[in-house]
Design a protein around this motif. Structure first.
Motif, PDB file in Angstrom:
ATOM      1  N   ILE A 187      -6.078  49.437  67.129  1.00 22.79           N
ATOM      2  CA  ILE A 187      -4.679  49.032  67.290  1.00 22.79           C
ATOM      3  C   ILE A 187      -4.313  49.094  68.759  1.00 22.79           C
ATOM      4  O   ILE A 187      -4.526  50.120  69.428  1.00 22.79           O
ATOM      5  CB  ILE A 187      -3.753  49.942  66.470  1.00 22.79           C
ATOM      6  CG1 ILE A 187      -4.091  49.831  64.980  1.00 22.79           C
ATOM      7  CG2 ILE A 187      -2.290  49.590  66.708  1.00 22.79           C
ATOM      8  CD1 ILE A 187      -3.452  50.892  64.123  1.00 22.79           C
ATOM      9  N   LEU A 188      -3.760  48.006  69.266  1.00 23.81           N
ATOM     10  CA  LEU A 188      -3.294  47.928  70.646  1.00 23.81           C
ATOM     11  C   LEU A 188      -1.805  47.616  70.664  1.00 23.81           C
ATOM     12  O   LEU A 188      -1.304  46.904  69.791  1.00 23.81           O
ATOM     13  CB  LEU A 188      -4.040  46.843  71.420  1.00 23.81           C
ATOM     14  CG  LEU A 188      -5.559  46.961  71.529  1.00 23.81           C
ATOM     15  CD1 LEU A 188      -6.127  45.760  72.279  1.00 23.81           C
ATOM     16  CD2 LEU A 188      -5.959  48.266  72.216  1.00 23.81           C
ATOM     17  N   ASP A 189      -1.107  48.136  71.661  1.00 22.75           N
ATOM     18  CA  ASP A 189       0.260  47.696  71.898  1.00 22.75           C
ATOM     19  C   ASP A 189       0.231  46.344  72.592  1.00 22.75           C
ATOM     20  O   ASP A 189      -0.781  45.957  73.201  1.00 22.75           O
ATOM     21  CB  ASP A 189       1.005  48.712  72.769  1.00 22.75           C
ATOM     22  CG  ASP A 189       1.510  49.899  71.963  1.00 22.75           C
ATOM     23  OD1 ASP A 189       1.517  49.812  70.715  1.00 22.75           O
ATOM     24  OD2 ASP A 189       1.890  50.919  72.582  1.00 22.75           O
ATOM     25  N   ALA A 190       1.353  45.645  72.557  1.00 23.67           N
ATOM     26  CA  ALA A 190       1.403  44.284  73.094  1.00 23.67           C
ATOM     27  C   ALA A 190       1.249  44.234  74.603  1.00 23.67           C
ATOM     28  O   ALA A 190       1.010  43.158  75.166  1.00 23.67           O
ATOM     29  CB  ALA A 190       2.720  43.623  72.699  1.00 23.67           C
ATOM     30  N   ASP A 191       1.356  45.382  75.282  1.00 23.90           N
ATOM     31  CA  ASP A 191       1.206  45.394  76.745  1.00 23.90           C
ATOM     32  C   ASP A 191      -0.103  46.032  77.199  1.00 23.90           C
ATOM     33  O   ASP A 191      -0.293  46.276  78.396  1.00 23.90           O
ATOM     34  CB  ASP A 191       2.386  46.124  77.387  1.00 23.90           C
ATOM     35  CG  ASP A 191       2.494  47.573  76.920  1.00 23.90           C
ATOM     36  OD1 ASP A 191       1.755  47.966  75.997  1.00 23.90           O
ATOM     37  OD2 ASP A 191       3.318  48.323  77.477  1.00 23.90           O
ATOM     38  N   ASN A 192      -1.019  46.320  76.275  1.00 20.83           N
ATOM     39  CA  ASN A 192      -2.279  46.972  76.626  1.00 20.83           C
ATOM     40  C   ASN A 192      -3.309  45.983  77.158  1.00 20.83           C
ATOM     41  O   ASN A 192      -3.311  44.816  76.777  1.00 20.83           O
ATOM     42  CB  ASN A 192      -2.879  47.682  75.405  1.00 20.83           C
ATOM     43  CG  ASN A 192      -2.098  48.908  74.968  1.00 20.83           C
ATOM     44  OD1 ASN A 192      -2.284  49.395  73.867  1.00 20.83           O
ATOM     45  ND2 ASN A 192      -1.211  49.416  75.813  1.00 20.83           N
ATOM     46  N   LEU A 193      -4.182  46.473  78.024  1.00 21.70           N
ATOM     47  CA  LEU A 193      -5.336  45.711  78.487  1.00 21.70           C
ATOM     48  C   LEU A 193      -6.575  46.563  78.272  1.00 21.70           C
ATOM     49  O   LEU A 193      -6.592  47.749  78.625  1.00 21.70           O
ATOM     50  CB  LEU A 193      -5.200  45.346  79.973  1.00 21.70           C
ATOM     51  CG  LEU A 193      -4.068  44.400  80.355  1.00 21.70           C
ATOM     52  CD1 LEU A 193      -4.025  44.212  81.873  1.00 21.70           C
ATOM     53  CD2 LEU A 193      -4.215  43.056  79.652  1.00 21.70           C
ATOM     54  N   VAL A 194      -7.611  45.969  77.685  1.00 27.11           N
ATOM     55  CA  VAL A 194      -8.841  46.708  77.401  1.00 27.11           C
ATOM     56  C   VAL A 194     -10.004  46.101  78.184  1.00 27.11           C
ATOM     57  O   VAL A 194      -9.998  44.909  78.492  1.00 27.11           O
ATOM     58  CB  VAL A 194      -9.163  46.695  75.890  1.00 27.11           C
ATOM     59  CG1 VAL A 194      -8.094  47.445  75.120  1.00 27.11           C
ATOM     60  CG2 VAL A 194      -9.311  45.272  75.370  1.00 27.11           C
ATOM     61  N   PRO A 195     -11.021  46.906  78.517  1.00 29.07           N
ATOM     62  CA  PRO A 195     -12.197  46.381  79.226  1.00 29.07           C
ATOM     63  C   PRO A 195     -13.081  45.567  78.298  1.00 29.07           C
ATOM     64  O   PRO A 195     -12.942  45.612  77.068  1.00 29.07           O
ATOM     65  CB  PRO A 195     -12.899  47.655  79.705  1.00 29.07           C
ATOM     66  CG  PRO A 195     -12.514  48.697  78.703  1.00 29.07           C
ATOM     67  CD  PRO A 195     -11.101  48.363  78.297  1.00 29.07           C
ATOM     68  N   GLU A 196     -14.026  44.843  78.883  1.00 33.29           N
ATOM     69  CA  GLU A 196     -14.884  43.954  78.101  1.00 33.29           C
ATOM     70  C   GLU A 196     -15.848  44.704  77.190  1.00 33.29           C
ATOM     71  O   GLU A 196     -16.364  44.139  76.235  1.00 33.29           O
ATOM     72  CB  GLU A 196     -15.651  43.028  79.042  1.00 33.29           C
ATOM     73  CG  GLU A 196     -14.745  42.064  79.804  1.00 33.29           C
ATOM     74  CD  GLU A 196     -15.522  41.119  80.713  1.00 33.29           C
ATOM     75  OE1 GLU A 196     -16.762  41.248  80.778  1.00 33.29           O
ATOM     76  OE2 GLU A 196     -14.888  40.257  81.348  1.00 33.29           O
ATOM     77  N   HIS A 197     -16.096  45.978  77.474  1.00 29.99           N
ATOM     78  CA  HIS A 197     -17.010  46.760  76.630  1.00 29.99           C
ATOM     79  C   HIS A 197     -16.260  47.586  75.584  1.00 29.99           C
ATOM     80  O   HIS A 197     -16.851  48.456  74.928  1.00 29.99           O
ATOM     81  CB  HIS A 197     -17.861  47.693  77.502  1.00 29.99           C
ATOM     82  CG  HIS A 197     -17.051  48.676  78.308  1.00 29.99           C
ATOM     83  ND1 HIS A 197     -16.521  48.372  79.542  1.00 29.99           N
ATOM     84  CD2 HIS A 197     -16.668  49.947  78.039  1.00 29.99           C
ATOM     85  CE1 HIS A 197     -15.863  49.422  80.002  1.00 29.99           C
ATOM     86  NE2 HIS A 197     -15.933  50.389  79.108  1.00 29.99           N
ATOM     87  N   TYR A 198     -14.978  47.321  75.398  1.00 30.06           N
ATOM     88  CA  TYR A 198     -14.144  48.142  74.512  1.00 30.06           C
ATOM     89  C   TYR A 198     -14.689  48.184  73.084  1.00 30.06           C
ATOM     90  O   TYR A 198     -14.939  49.261  72.522  1.00 30.06           O
ATOM     91  CB  TYR A 198     -12.717  47.590  74.524  1.00 30.06           C
ATOM     92  CG  TYR A 198     -11.740  48.339  73.652  1.00 30.06           C
ATOM     93  CD1 TYR A 198     -11.295  49.607  74.001  1.00 30.06           C
ATOM     94  CD2 TYR A 198     -11.237  47.768  72.480  1.00 30.06           C
ATOM     95  CE1 TYR A 198     -10.387  50.290  73.207  1.00 30.06           C
ATOM     96  CE2 TYR A 198     -10.325  48.447  71.686  1.00 30.06           C
ATOM     97  CZ  TYR A 198      -9.911  49.705  72.051  1.00 30.06           C
ATOM     98  OH  TYR A 198      -9.011  50.387  71.254  1.00 30.06           O
ATOM     99  N   ILE A 199     -14.914  47.029  72.479  1.00 26.42           N
ATOM    100  CA  ILE A 199     -15.382  46.991  71.090  1.00 26.42           C
ATOM    101  C   ILE A 199     -16.820  47.502  70.989  1.00 26.42           C
ATOM    102  O   ILE A 199     -17.172  48.207  70.023  1.00 26.42           O
ATOM    103  CB  ILE A 199     -15.267  45.570  70.513  1.00 26.42           C
ATOM    104  CG1 ILE A 199     -13.792  45.153  70.437  1.00 26.42           C
ATOM    105  CG2 ILE A 199     -15.892  45.494  69.125  1.00 26.42           C
ATOM    106  CD1 ILE A 199     -12.928  45.997  69.541  1.00 26.42           C
ATOM    107  N   ALA A 200     -17.650  47.197  71.978  1.00 27.26           N
ATOM    108  CA  ALA A 200     -19.036  47.675  71.944  1.00 27.26           C
ATOM    109  C   ALA A 200     -19.090  49.203  71.956  1.00 27.26           C
ATOM    110  O   ALA A 200     -19.894  49.811  71.240  1.00 27.26           O
ATOM    111  CB  ALA A 200     -19.819  47.092  73.120  1.00 27.26           C
TER     112      ALA A 200
END
Length: 396
Positions: A130-143
């Motif tokens: 779950i992310l808030d609408a203003d969050n930014l995640v790195p490209e390896h987040y799901i991995a």
């Protein structure tokens, strides 16, 4: 005699919470062990992004969620659109994002998440984040989360941190976030207790989330999820090295609204969960008991204001009796010093501390304005502060 009675009441109300913060801040200085072995298989993930009037930020958040070093057919990004403008919806539809539109008379994050879970159905994924609408995640987040959940973890909180420090209020908000990470996440995990959830950057086994999210009925759904997990003896891990960027409030009015929502959520969560305390004690559920103690703590801004004021007053009225308060003040200072990362202790923070008296008064006012906040969602506006400049690269 009256002074002594008040003094010892305040020792319990302020001194004991300071000791609690000091102990966990001290243990937060241990290097976290959050290395998980590479996953043997790739799980199916769904990222849920509740977006209430978040037109300024949600497209960028969805882009970051899509841009993952993970097979696209194993990762769904779902934006739960609540009162988004048509232009924002059009921009989202031009990307491989699933849109679930909701229309509630009284909006809340819990309602949005429940509606999305019902829309996706049981078995839609192996894990949900779950992310808030203003969050930014790195490209390896799901991995990284795939490594975590393949190891058998059922609930995890990532390291949410500030993406902007552009005003005095944002600087203090960013510092407060990191202090919370140290005390209520890294320090707790270091002592074998569960991490606290924070509302975004959190992930769960999907079947557990699907079965339990509809039990969340207040504006403090993260607190309700915590209580449900801990009552079921499900450990909540903390991934300190996986950062999720979060927009910090920039104005004192937004700070006031945000803290009012948080204080109310903590109060209602405590009121609902305390009935389970006798059973938790008898069952030896230390995680649940600790959570109730945590929810009893006064807001840290109150401690920062009341402890120094009472220390000075006792020094003037009863110098001998003030010794314990000088010790309390010293413990509070050390707790904050241990918990605050070096990167946050700069000239910006020094300038921002001048706003502490105003924020202290706003916090005091909040304590008397909790009525009617149980189910009403208090919206915090977003500006896109701290978002990186758009890059000329193809969308995934």
């Amino acid at each position: 005699m009256i002074l002594n009675i008040i003094d010892w009441i305040l020792v319990a109300a302020l001194g004991l919470p300071v000791l609690y913060l000091f102990v966990f801040a001290l243990f937060s200085m241990r290097r976290p062990d959050d290395d998980y072995p590479p996953a043997r298989r790739r799980l199916r993930f769904v990222t849920l992004i509740p977006a209430y009037k978040a037109d300024a930020v949600v497209v960028r958040t969805a882009q970051a969620a899509l841009r993952q070093d993970y097979p696209a057919d194993l990762h769904r990004v779902v934006v739960i659109a609540d009162r988004l403008r048509p232009a924002t919806l059009d921009a989202l539809r031009r990307r491989p994002v699933e849109i679930v539109e909701v229309h509630f008379e009284n909006s809340s994050k819990a309602k949005a998440l429940t509606f999305a879970a019902d829309t996706l159905g049981a078995g839609a994924a192996d894990a949900v984040t779950i992310l808030d609408a203003d969050n930014l995640v790195p490209e390896h987040y799901i991995a990284r989360l795939n490594d975590v959940f393949d190891s058998g973890v059922e609930a995890m909180q990532a390291h949410r941190t500030a993406k902007n420090r552009d005003t005095d209020t944002a600087v203090i908000d960013a510092a407060s976030e990191e202090i919370n990470n140290s005390i209520f996440r890294r320090g707790h995990v270091a002592l074998g207790l569960s991490s606290a959830l924070i509302g975004s950057g959190m992930a769960f086994r999907y079947d557990w989330f699907y079965a339990n999210i509809r039990r969340c009925i207040t504006a403090g759904e993260d607190k309700e999820l915590e209580a449900l997990l801990l009552r079921q003896r499900i450990y909540i891990g903390y991934l300190d090295s996986l950062e999720v960027l979060d927009e910090k409030v920039q104005a004192e009015g937004a700070y006031y609204d945000q803290r009012r929502r948080w204080i109310a959520a903590q109060f209602y969560a405590l009121a609902a969960a305390v009935r389970q305390l006798p059973g938790a004690i008898l069952a030896g559920n230390a995680d649940y008991c600790d959570k109730l103690v945590q929810w009893c703590l006064p807001p840290r801004m109150l401690l920062l204001g009341l402890v120094p004021l009472w220390t000075l007053l006792m020094t003037a009225l009863d110098p001998a009796g003030s010794v314990k308060w000088w010790v309390t003040l010293l413990l509070l200072a050390f707790a904050l010093a241990f918990a605050l990362p070096d990167a946050q202790t700069d000239a910006r923070l020094g300038r921002a501390l001048r706003r502490l008296p105003v924020l202290f008064l706003l916090t005091v006012r909040n304590m008397f304005r909790l009525r009617g906040t149980k189910e009403r969602f208090i919206h915090t506006s977003h500006t896109g502060a701290g978002d990186p400049a758009p890059q000329n690269r193809p969308e995934p």
